[in-house]
Design a protein around this motif. Structure first.
Motif, mmCIF file in Angstrom:
data_model
loop_
_atom_site.group_PDB
_atom_site.id
_atom_site.type_symbol
_atom_site.label_atom_id
_atom_site.label_comp_id
_atom_site.label_asym_id
_atom_site.label_seq_id
_atom_site.Cartn_x
_atom_site.Cartn_y
_atom_site.Cartn_z
ATOM 1 N N VAL A 32 0.846 -1.198 0.000
ATOM 2 C CA VAL A 32 0.000 0.000 0.000
ATOM 3 C C VAL A 32 0.884 1.252 0.000
ATOM 4 C CG1 VAL A 32 -1.709 1.287 1.336
ATOM 5 C CG2 VAL A 32 -1.928 -1.174 1.110
ATOM 6 N N ALA A 33 1.935 1.219 0.803
ATOM 7 C CA ALA A 33 2.858 2.366 0.839
ATOM 8 C C ALA A 33 3.572 2.519 -0.502
ATOM 9 C CB ALA A 33 3.871 2.178 1.956
ATOM 10 N N LEU A 34 3.917 1.394 -1.129
ATOM 11 C CA LEU A 34 4.606 1.452 -2.426
ATOM 12 C C LEU A 34 3.699 2.093 -3.476
ATOM 13 C CD1 LEU A 34 7.033 0.525 -4.229
ATOM 14 C CD2 LEU A 34 5.729 -1.561 -4.654
ATOM 15 N N GLU A 35 2.423 1.785 -3.419
ATOM 16 C CA GLU A 35 1.507 2.348 -4.421
ATOM 17 C C GLU A 35 1.373 3.856 -4.246
ATOM 18 O OE1 GLU A 35 -1.912 -0.027 -3.840
ATOM 19 O OE2 GLU A 35 -0.979 -1.794 -4.727
ATOM 20 N N ILE B 28 -1.387 6.327 9.650
ATOM 21 C CA ILE B 28 -2.054 6.187 10.952
ATOM 22 C C ILE B 28 -3.368 5.404 10.917
ATOM 23 C CG2 ILE B 28 -1.061 8.372 11.758
ATOM 24 C CD1 ILE B 28 -3.785 9.661 11.371
ATOM 25 N N MET B 29 -3.929 5.128 9.734
ATOM 26 C CA MET B 29 -5.208 4.430 9.739
ATOM 27 C C MET B 29 -5.047 3.014 10.295
ATOM 28 S SD MET B 29 -7.327 6.577 9.028
ATOM 29 C CE MET B 29 -8.852 5.710 8.727
ATOM 30 N N PRO B 30 -6.104 2.504 10.964
ATOM 31 C CA PRO B 30 -5.915 1.238 11.688
ATOM 32 C C PRO B 30 -5.778 0.009 10.808
ATOM 33 C CG PRO B 30 -8.178 2.020 11.916
ATOM 34 C CD PRO B 30 -7.400 3.127 11.252
ATOM 35 N N THR B 31 -6.614 -0.095 9.746
ATOM 36 C CA THR B 31 -6.561 -1.342 8.968
ATOM 37 C C THR B 31 -5.971 -1.073 7.584
ATOM 38 O OG1 THR B 31 -8.715 -1.053 7.924
ATOM 39 C CG2 THR B 31 -8.683 -2.080 10.110
ATOM 40 N N THR B 32 -5.521 -2.131 6.927
ATOM 41 C CA THR B 32 -4.878 -1.983 5.617
ATOM 42 C C THR B 32 -5.873 -1.488 4.587
ATOM 43 O OG1 THR B 32 -3.485 -3.823 6.270
ATOM 44 C CG2 THR B 32 -3.390 -3.173 3.986
ATOM 45 N N ALA B 84 -7.083 -4.809 -7.237
ATOM 46 C CA ALA B 84 -6.255 -6.018 -7.124
ATOM 47 C C ALA B 84 -5.586 -6.083 -5.760
ATOM 48 C CB ALA B 84 -5.198 -6.020 -8.224
ATOM 49 N N THR B 85 -5.185 -4.941 -5.256
ATOM 50 C CA THR B 85 -4.549 -4.918 -3.934
ATOM 51 C C THR B 85 -5.551 -5.266 -2.846
ATOM 52 O OG1 THR B 85 -3.098 -3.169 -4.755
ATOM 53 C CG2 THR B 85 -3.162 -3.502 -2.391
ATOM 54 N N ALA B 86 -6.775 -4.777 -2.986
ATOM 55 C CA ALA B 86 -7.794 -5.098 -1.980
ATOM 56 C C ALA B 86 -8.069 -6.602 -1.948
ATOM 57 C CB ALA B 86 -9.070 -4.328 -2.280
ATOM 58 N N ARG B 87 -8.096 -7.223 -3.112
ATOM 59 C CA ARG B 87 -8.304 -8.682 -3.138
ATOM 60 C C ARG B 87 -7.134 -9.400 -2.481
ATOM 61 N NH1 ARG B 87 -11.072 -10.597 -8.546
ATOM 62 N NH2 ARG B 87 -9.753 -12.375 -8.060
ATOM 63 N N ALA B 88 -5.919 -8.901 -2.742
ATOM 64 C CA ALA B 88 -4.752 -9.527 -2.111
ATOM 65 C C ALA B 88 -4.820 -9.360 -0.597
ATOM 66 C CB ALA B 88 -3.476 -8.911 -2.667
ATOM 67 N N ILE B 89 -5.269 -8.191 -0.137
ATOM 68 C CA ILE B 89 -5.395 -7.963 1.309
ATOM 69 C C ILE B 89 -6.393 -8.936 1.911
ATOM 70 C CG2 ILE B 89 -6.223 -6.308 3.028
ATOM 71 C CD1 ILE B 89 -5.104 -4.092 1.166
ATOM 72 N N GLU B 90 -7.506 -9.158 1.215
ATOM 73 C CA GLU B 90 -8.505 -10.105 1.732
ATOM 74 C C GLU B 90 -7.898 -11.492 1.887
ATOM 75 O OE1 GLU B 90 -11.679 -9.793 2.651
ATOM 76 O OE2 GLU B 90 -11.530 -7.627 2.461
ATOM 77 N N VAL B 92 -4.702 -12.274 2.227
ATOM 78 C CA VAL B 92 -3.674 -12.292 3.275
ATOM 79 C C VAL B 92 -4.348 -12.377 4.635
ATOM 80 C CG1 VAL B 92 -1.961 -10.827 4.427
ATOM 81 C CG2 VAL B 92 -1.904 -11.120 1.945
ATOM 82 N N GLU B 93 -5.416 -11.582 4.819
ATOM 83 C CA GLU B 93 -6.024 -11.544 6.156
ATOM 84 C C GLU B 93 -6.839 -12.795 6.427
ATOM 85 O OE1 GLU B 93 -7.670 -7.611 6.543
ATOM 86 O OE2 GLU B 93 -5.655 -6.795 6.839
#
Lengths: 83, 97
Positions: A32-35, B28-32, B84-90, B92-93
């Motif tokens: 996320v930081a990389l993006e 600072i946000m709590p979740t990815t 695509a990143t949101a799907r990857a986060i799902e 991973v979690e």
């Protein structure tokens, strides 16, 4: 130094906390930081091209935008599969 | 100070300040998934403020058109990347639970 060089300097400095996030937190948080770093890089290169008055340098932000997206997609795919 | 210079300065200050807000959001946000919103936000208003500042100077010269292309690319391509990143986060979690 004109306004665009100052803006580019500020945007480049904003990369530092993202680097810390990428090093310290989980890999997915680092992605996320990389993006966001890719977005900041595109804006930084745009400001530098205008600040130095070199129109041939406008190609760099276009390349940064495309490559930032593609590299993020590759990371997202493999991070989602390998963990 | 001419109006164009004033407009450029204001647009750049607003653009950089909003990018700073997006960076702080990612820090600072709590979740990815919450942090992902701020990456999307960074490709909208701040990017267009910086583009407007460049266009104040370049107008529709070759540099101006390339600047429009660069910002349009991140505006249209990054939502695909963030999905695509949101799907990857799902994934991973899920694997961490």
């Amino acid at each position: 130094m004109n306004a665009f060089i100052w803006a580019a300097t500020a945007l480049a400095i904003l990369q530092l906390p993202l680097l810390v996030v990428a090093c310290v937190r989980r890999p997915i948080d680092g992605l996320v930081a990389l993006e966001l770093s890719g977005v900041l890089l595109t804006a930084t290169l745009l400001c530098l091209a205008e600040g130095f008055h070199r129109s041939f340098e406008y190609t760099l932000p276009i390349m940064a935008a495309v490559l930032g997206t593609i590299s993020g997609l590759v990371f997202a795919r493999f991070l989602g599969r390998w963990t | 100070m001419s109006a164009a210079n004033l407009a450029v300065d204001v647009l750049l200050i607003v653009g950089v300040a909003l990018e700073l807000a997006c960076v702080v959001g990612v820090l600072i946000m709590p979740t990815t998934l919450d942090r992902l919103h701020y990456v999307g936000a960074a490709t909208t208003v701040p990017a267009f403020c910086i583009l407007a500042a460049v266009l104040c100077r370049e107008h529709l010269s070759s540099g101006g058109i390339e600047a429009i292309a660069a910002i349009a690319l991140i505006f249209f391509l990054f939502p695909v990347l963030l999905t695509a990143t949101a799907r990857a986060i799902e994934r991973v979690e899920e694997s961490e639970d």
